[in-house]
Design a protein around this motif. Structure first.
Motif, short mmCIF file in Angstrom:
data_model
loop_
_atom_site.label_atom_id
_atom_site.label_comp_id
_atom_site.label_asym_id
_atom_site.label_seq_id
_atom_site.Cartn_x
_atom_site.Cartn_y
_atom_site.Cartn_z
N GLY A 41 47.61 36.70 42.03
CA GLY A 41 48.98 37.20 41.90
C GLY A 41 49.22 38.03 40.67
O GLY A 41 50.33 38.05 40.15
N ARG A 42 48.18 38.72 40.19
CA ARG A 42 48.37 39.47 38.96
C ARG A 42 47.90 40.91 39.12
O ARG A 42 48.40 41.61 39.98
CB ARG A 42 47.63 38.75 37.82
N GLY A 43 46.98 41.34 38.28
CA GLY A 43 46.64 42.76 38.20
C GLY A 43 46.02 43.30 39.47
O GLY A 43 45.44 42.58 40.28
N LEU A 44 46.15 44.61 39.65
CA LEU A 44 45.60 45.31 40.80
C LEU A 44 44.27 45.96 40.44
O LEU A 44 44.18 46.65 39.43
CB LEU A 44 46.58 46.39 41.26
N GLN A 45 43.29 45.73 41.28
CA GLN A 45 41.99 46.36 41.11
C GLN A 45 41.81 47.41 42.20
O GLN A 45 41.87 47.07 43.39
CB GLN A 45 40.88 45.32 41.19
N LEU A 46 41.63 48.66 41.82
CA LEU A 46 41.40 49.72 42.79
C LEU A 46 40.01 49.55 43.38
O LEU A 46 39.02 49.52 42.65
CB LEU A 46 41.56 51.09 42.15
N LEU A 47 39.94 49.46 44.70
CA LEU A 47 38.65 49.33 45.38
C LEU A 47 38.14 50.67 45.89
O LEU A 47 37.01 51.05 45.63
CB LEU A 47 38.79 48.36 46.56
N PHE A 48 38.99 51.36 46.64
CA PHE A 48 38.62 52.64 47.23
C PHE A 48 39.84 53.56 47.23
O PHE A 48 40.97 53.11 47.29
CB PHE A 48 38.16 52.47 48.69
N GLU A 59 35.46 52.60 43.49
CA GLU A 59 35.63 52.38 42.07
C GLU A 59 34.79 51.25 41.52
O GLU A 59 34.49 51.22 40.34
CB GLU A 59 37.11 52.10 41.76
N VAL A 60 34.43 50.31 42.36
CA VAL A 60 33.64 49.17 41.89
C VAL A 60 32.59 48.82 42.93
O VAL A 60 32.84 48.90 44.12
CB VAL A 60 34.53 47.94 41.60
N PRO A 61 31.39 48.45 42.48
CA PRO A 61 30.37 48.01 43.45
C PRO A 61 30.76 46.66 44.04
O PRO A 61 31.27 45.81 43.34
CB PRO A 61 29.11 47.89 42.59
N GLN A 62 30.58 46.51 45.32
CA GLN A 62 31.03 45.28 45.94
C GLN A 62 30.48 45.14 47.34
O GLN A 62 29.74 46.00 47.83
CB GLN A 62 32.56 45.29 45.98
#
Lengths: 112, 116
Positions: A41-48, A59-62
């Motif tokens: 419920g906190r920060g947003l991580q940009l994936l694509f 943006e991040v390997p996953q």
């Protein structure tokens, strides 16, 4: 007016199963499209993000991948889910001038 | 790198009192700044933006934000808080990536709790 649809709202999937989350935008053309993940419920991580059909930047390997088969359709996928893929996934779009972004309602993914 | 910082994890305010949620930015060039609100298990909703012009920007639900270039701040404000304003608030900046694309980049969020 523009609208964004994201589904499903909630999803419970076993480890190792595939994933497909879909997002569509109506009322606009050539949007920039984004997939974010929000943990705890906190920060947003940009994936694509995508600036056009077939153009995907990661943006991040996953364990996840994204595709944009049509101008206003953005799909988040995985071949085999991990426990760590659990989270709240948000799709968003913005106009070509890259000003404000508009978000879908989100998908709560629980991998068990 | 372009970024925003929200120094407070949580802000508590009594209903009827003014509220401020803080945001500072680090941007080369002219900043494009935004505020969003998120209610539980929902997507983010756009509140307001600053691109150019008047430093005081008015937005949805009675919120406003003041752009201060000398302090590199963009604080969100409301003259009289409502219990229904309790939510998670995100500051954001338009960030330029190395590939030439702009993307929205968000702060960590501030939880606003308005007490009756």
């Amino acid at each position: 007016s523009q609208t964004i649809h994201q589904w499903p709202a909630t999803l419970v999937q076993p480890v190792g199963s595939p994933l497909s989350l879909e997002c569509t935008v109506e009322g606009t053309s050539n949007p920039n499209l984004y997939w974010y993940r929000q943990a705890a419920g906190r920060g947003l991580q940009l994936l694509f993000y995508s600036v056009g059909i077939g153009q995907i930047s990661s943006e991040v390997p996953q364990n996840l991948s994204a595709s944009r088969p049509q101008d206003r359709q953005f799909i988040l996928s995985s071949k085999k889910l991990l426990l760590s893929d659990s989270g709240f996934y948000l799709c968003a779009w913005s106009g070509r001038m890259n000003t404000e972004a508009f978000f879908g309602q989100g998908t709560r993914l629980t991998v068990v | 790198a372009q970024s925003v910082a929200q120094p407070e994890d949580q802000v508590n305010v009594a209903e009827g009192n003014p509220l401020t949620v803080k945001c500072t930015y680090s941007v080369s060039g002219n900043p494009y700044l935004f505020w969003y609100v998120q209610y539980p298990n929902r997507g983010l909703q756009f509140l307001l933006k600053y691109i150019t012009g008047d430093n005081l920007v008015k937005g949805s639900y009675g919120f406003e934000a003041e752009f201060n270039k000398s302090q590199t701040s963009f604080h969100l404000k409301k003259p009289s808080a409502l219990v229904s304003d309790s939510a998670l608030y995100f500051c954001a900046v338009r960030a330029l990536l190395s590939g030439g694309s702009y993307i929205p980049t968000f702060g960590r969020g501030t939880s606003l709790i308005v007490h009756p």
